[in-house]
Design a protein around this motif. Sequence first.
Motif: not given
Length: 243
Positions: A29-54
């Motif tokens: 989803t937001a794989t293409a939105t940002s490359g900034k980190s958010a702790g252990f997971l990157s912002f891209r990974q967090l967006n992908a994880l949100a899609v997975i959970i939904v």
Amino acid sequence: MSGGVGPTGNDITLPKDDEAKPTATASATATATSGKSAGFLSFRQLNALAVIIVLSASGMVSPEDFAFVIFSVIYVYFLAKVAFPTLSSSSEPPVFDPKNRTLRLYVWAAAIIGLFLPIAYIFEGIFEGDKEGIRAAAPHVFLLSSQVFMEGLVFSHRFSTPLRVFVPVFYNSRRIFTLVDWLKSEISKVEDEYGGSTRRLHVGRALAAINMALWCFNLFGFLLPFYLPKAFKKYYSGFKVKD
């Protein structure tokens, strides 16, 4: 993302956190939105994880797809220990030049076609009541999001180049089957019995067909003939230098 076109040619990976890499899977989803980190997971990974959970919470993901993702995590760590250890403590360099404009354009196009548009299609299907269309598109989106998450995992110093190519090839191969099912589902819809609009019917068919063509090309026209041999050559030449 999906796709096999990241900094090292991995499937759809868009800009990485610590490296200016066009990674997507793309990826995806937001794989293409940002490359900034958010702790252990990157912002891209967090967006992908949100899609997975939904998608998982919605009940649209089959047990087989869940098992595939879990197996991929276990197998990646197994390969990292047994078959393809890292050559050094630092992250291995990318296989392809991350500044290649053609590659970056391909990554973004794959992210839009492979992830953003199918997600929009699923959301529109909720409002139109097209349960069949949502159910058919969901497996592809779930697996591509999982791929994006996994690509963020393997692009670190803990994993070697062969594992970076393994993830997009492994997931892309599996998604071909979900795309076949999606395309069959769209084609089999009878307009007189179809609950959604005529526009959505044609859009769904076009989107499924375009994704089928894109990811078949990505797997058989890029990952297997170009990325895979180049990645392994780079990896084993590093072994020779180290020896």
